[in-house]
Every structure is written in C-alpha cells, then in structure tokens.
Design a protein around this motif. Structure first.
Motif, PDB file in Angstrom:
ATOM      1  N   LEU A  50      47.645  79.695  57.018  1.00  0.00           N
ATOM      2  CA  LEU A  50      46.766  78.623  56.541  1.00  0.00           C
ATOM      3  C   LEU A  50      45.401  78.694  57.200  1.00  0.00           C
ATOM      4  N   LEU A  51      45.402  78.945  58.498  1.00  0.00           N
ATOM      5  CA  LEU A  51      44.129  79.080  59.209  1.00  0.00           C
ATOM      6  C   LEU A  51      43.349  80.280  58.699  1.00  0.00           C
ATOM      7  N   VAL A  52      44.013  81.429  58.579  1.00  0.00           N
ATOM      8  CA  VAL A  52      43.351  82.644  58.103  1.00  0.00           C
ATOM      9  C   VAL A  52      42.834  82.453  56.675  1.00  0.00           C
ATOM     10  N   TYR A  53      43.627  81.809  55.827  1.00  0.00           N
ATOM     11  CA  TYR A  53      43.215  81.605  54.436  1.00  0.00           C
ATOM     12  C   TYR A  53      41.989  80.702  54.347  1.00  0.00           C
ATOM     13  N   THR A  54      41.982  79.623  55.128  1.00  0.00           N
ATOM     14  CA  THR A  54      40.848  78.695  55.080  1.00  0.00           C
ATOM     15  C   THR A  54      39.555  79.365  55.519  1.00  0.00           C
ATOM     16  N   VAL A  55      39.616  80.076  56.639  1.00  0.00           N
ATOM     17  CA  VAL A  55      38.421  80.761  57.147  1.00  0.00           C
ATOM     18  C   VAL A  55      38.000  81.873  56.187  1.00  0.00           C
ATOM     19  N   SER A  56      38.960  82.617  55.660  1.00  0.00           N
ATOM     20  CA  SER A  56      38.644  83.728  54.759  1.00  0.00           C
ATOM     21  C   SER A  56      38.010  83.230  53.464  1.00  0.00           C
ATOM     22  N   LEU A  57      38.466  82.104  52.975  1.00  0.00           N
ATOM     23  CA  LEU A  57      37.905  81.547  51.743  1.00  0.00           C
ATOM     24  C   LEU A  57      36.425  81.219  51.926  1.00  0.00           C
ATOM     25  N   TYR A  58      36.098  80.637  53.064  1.00  0.00           N
ATOM     26  CA  TYR A  58      34.695  80.291  53.335  1.00  0.00           C
ATOM     27  C   TYR A  58      33.836  81.548  53.499  1.00  0.00           C
ATOM     28  N   LEU A  59      34.310  82.514  54.294  1.00  0.00           N
ATOM     29  CA  LEU A  59      33.517  83.720  54.544  1.00  0.00           C
ATOM     30  C   LEU A  59      33.348  84.560  53.279  1.00  0.00           C
ATOM     31  N   THR A  60      34.394  84.630  52.465  1.00  0.00           N
ATOM     32  CA  THR A  60      34.278  85.394  51.215  1.00  0.00           C
ATOM     33  C   THR A  60      33.220  84.784  50.302  1.00  0.00           C
ATOM     34  N   GLN A  61      33.197  83.458  50.230  1.00  0.00           N
ATOM     35  CA  GLN A  61      32.199  82.795  49.393  1.00  0.00           C
ATOM     36  C   GLN A  61      30.787  83.016  49.926  1.00  0.00           C
ATOM     37  N   VAL A  62      30.628  82.969  51.252  1.00  0.00           N
ATOM     38  CA  VAL A  62      29.299  83.176  51.863  1.00  0.00           C
ATOM     39  C   VAL A  62      28.820  84.604  51.597  1.00  0.00           C
ATOM     40  N   VAL A  63      29.695  85.578  51.798  1.00  0.00           N
ATOM     41  CA  VAL A  63      29.306  86.974  51.592  1.00  0.00           C
ATOM     42  C   VAL A  63      29.019  87.236  50.117  1.00  0.00           C
ATOM     43  N   THR A  64      29.819  86.681  49.226  1.00  0.00           N
ATOM     44  CA  THR A  64      29.590  86.872  47.785  1.00  0.00           C
ATOM     45  C   THR A  64      28.248  86.278  47.360  1.00  0.00           C
ATOM     46  N   ASP A  65      27.935  85.086  47.845  1.00  0.00           N
ATOM     47  CA  ASP A  65      26.638  84.473  47.530  1.00  0.00           C
ATOM     48  C   ASP A  65      25.485  85.308  48.069  1.00  0.00           C
ATOM     49  N   HIS A  66      25.654  85.866  49.251  1.00  0.00           N
ATOM     50  CA  HIS A  66      24.604  86.700  49.837  1.00  0.00           C
ATOM     51  C   HIS A  66      24.400  87.972  49.028  1.00  0.00           C
ATOM     52  N   ARG A  67      25.472  88.610  48.594  1.00  0.00           N
ATOM     53  CA  ARG A  67      25.359  89.844  47.812  1.00  0.00           C
ATOM     54  C   ARG A  67      24.731  89.574  46.448  1.00  0.00           C
ATOM     55  N   GLN A  68      25.037  88.431  45.860  1.00  0.00           N
ATOM     56  CA  GLN A  68      24.426  88.096  44.575  1.00  0.00           C
ATOM     57  C   GLN A  68      22.942  87.772  44.720  1.00  0.00           C
ATOM     58  N   ALA A  69      22.570  87.236  45.876  1.00  0.00           N
ATOM     59  CA  ALA A  69      21.175  86.836  46.069  1.00  0.00           C
ATOM     60  C   ALA A  69      20.271  88.019  46.393  1.00  0.00           C
TER      61      ALA A  69
END
Length: 280
Positions: free
Chosen positions: A90-109
């Motif tokens: 649960l901890l790994v999933y929560t942190v991973s969900l946030y980091l994946t979204q941040v990295v995806t937004d950065h790559r799109q930008a």
C-alpha cells in the motif's frame, strides 16, 4: 500427533512400493501404446510418492528444539507476514502513483530527450509497474535509492528529493523495523508455547513411570532417586537449576508442606519457578 505423522509416512511408502510393483519392466512390455501411457502415469505417481519422502525430515523437528521453534515460528507468522506485505505494498503503491503522475506530466510538458537523466526517468518511472518495482527495490537494497532520486531532482524539482528521502526514512525506520518487531515477537511467543508444551509432556512422562501414574506423588526419597532420570534432568535444565540443589527445589515444589509432590504441584512449580529458581 507424531504417531499419526509416522502412520501417514508408512502408508505413502507402502503405496509407492505397490505402484512400483504394478509397473512392468521394460522387457515385459508388449509395445502397446495405451499400456505405455499407463506405465508412464504410474511411474510418474511413483516418482511423486518418492519425493514425499522428504517429509521424513520433519521427524527431526521432534528432537531439535531450536529447529522446531524456528519452523513453528515461521508457520505461526504467516498471518503477520501477509498483512505486513499488504502494508508495504500500500505504501509503495501510493508513492508510486504520485511519482508516476509527476514524471508523466513532466515528459508531456518538456518532451523526451536523449539525456541520461531522461532515459533514467523513462526506465524507472515510465509506468506504474516500473515505478512500484523501483520503489520496492529502493527500500530492500535492490538498487541504490540515490540513483533513483538524482534524475527526479535534476530533471523535475529538488523538492522531489525531499519527498523521496522522507519515503526512504519512513519505510526503513518505521515500516520495516515494525515488521521485524512483529516477527521477533512471534518467535518469542512460539518459544514460550514450545517450552510450556515441553514441560507438560516432560511431567506426564515422569509421573506415568511411577506407580499410580498421574495420580501418584513423590516424597523426597523418590524425588532424589529420580534426579538422574532424563525427564528430571530436563526439568532442572528448564528451571536453570543445578541438580545439587534438588533438596531446596523439592521444598519449593511442596507447596502444601505435606512432604510429597503431586503431578499438579510439580507442573505448577515449574511454571511458577521458571526464571526465578536461581535464588536457590
């Protein structure tokens, strides 16, 4: 319980011998295809039964208390292990969900480039599954977490370095240490239960060897004559008392002062004096 276990092993061994006897030898086969299939199935069953012989190793557990405690502790900790894994995931999933979204937004930008940091971001945080694997590896020494943190800090924001460090600190200092504590407590609990079962079985064996069985009593002379018995030696070892202090131990066990010790007094005294009988 051990008698039932031994009976199961014997039945499996007999079944194996019967199956092997039913399988014809190579020179007895007539080339029938269906018979060959049946022979193959029977041989496979025989090999499977042969593998079950490994269960005999469990018989060793009865004689080695340390090994028995470890195995029982592992079996008893499966429930704690399951919920510990769920908590970590649960901890790994929560942190991973946030980091994946941040990295995806950065790559799109900014788009992808051929820099090493951008390649590392795609490799370690490109998808949710990759991010979860990276986060799990970071807290289990599968990969140096600084290698994961540097691309986030250099390519996106230094704030992510603080976030990543907090994740590592919380995981190592809180979650994993708590999981270790749960397993240590499980081992200690199993050890206490094993010792209680041991002294109960030891007391039963000792008094069943007397006339009258569990209803028999021991006076000092009989108690002294049993000092060299294996059950009595185990009793002294259980209490961490030297056999030379048998007289003092007998007085402590004789709670009612009748000059005789019953099985109930013997067992209650073992539980009551454990760890404190050194005062003798």
């Amino acid at each position: 319980q051990w008698n039932v276990f031994d009976c199961v092993l014997i039945c499996l061994q007999v079944t194996e011998q019967v199956v092997l006897a039913l399988v014809p030898k190579d020179d007895e086969r007539d080339g029938n295809a269906f018979e060959g299939v049946n022979d193959f199935s029977a041989a496979r069953v025989a090999r499977l039964l042969r593998l079950i012989r490994v269960l005999r190793v469990a018989r060793v557990l009865q004689g080695i208390s340390e090994l028995r405690i470890l195995v029982v502790s592992i079996l008893n900790s499966f429930k704690s292990l399951f919920f510990s894994v769920v908590l970590v995931l649960l901890l790994v999933y929560t942190v991973s969900l946030y980091l994946t979204q941040v990295v995806t937004d950065h790559r799109q930008a900014v788009g992808d480039d051929s820099s090493q940091a951008s390649v590392d971001l795609r490799r370690n945080f490109g998808t949710l599954a990759q991010t979860m694997l990276s986060m799990f590896a970071a807290i289990t020494s599968g990969i140096d977490w600084a290698q994961l943190c540097d691309p986030l800090k250099d390519e996106i924001s230094p704030v992510l370095a603080v976030f990543f460090s907090a994740y590592i600190a919380f995981s190592l200092l809180a979650i994993l240490n708590m999981v270790t504590g749960v397993f240590v407590e499980s081992v200690l609990s199993s050890q206490r239960i094993d010792r209680d079962h041991f002294i109960l079985s030891n007391t039963r064996e000792l008094f069943m060897g007397l006339e009258g069985g569990l209803s028999a009593t021991m006076d000092w002379e009989m108690f002294k004559s049993k000092v060299e018995a294996p059950q009595m030696q185990s009793f002294f070892k259980f209490l961490d008392v030297d056999p030379s202090d048998a007289k003092g131990l007998f007085r402590l066990l004789d709670i009612d002062g009748s000059g005789e010790v019953s099985a109930e007094e013997f067992l209650n005294g073992a539980v009551r004096l454990r760890g404190t009988a050194k005062a003798l």
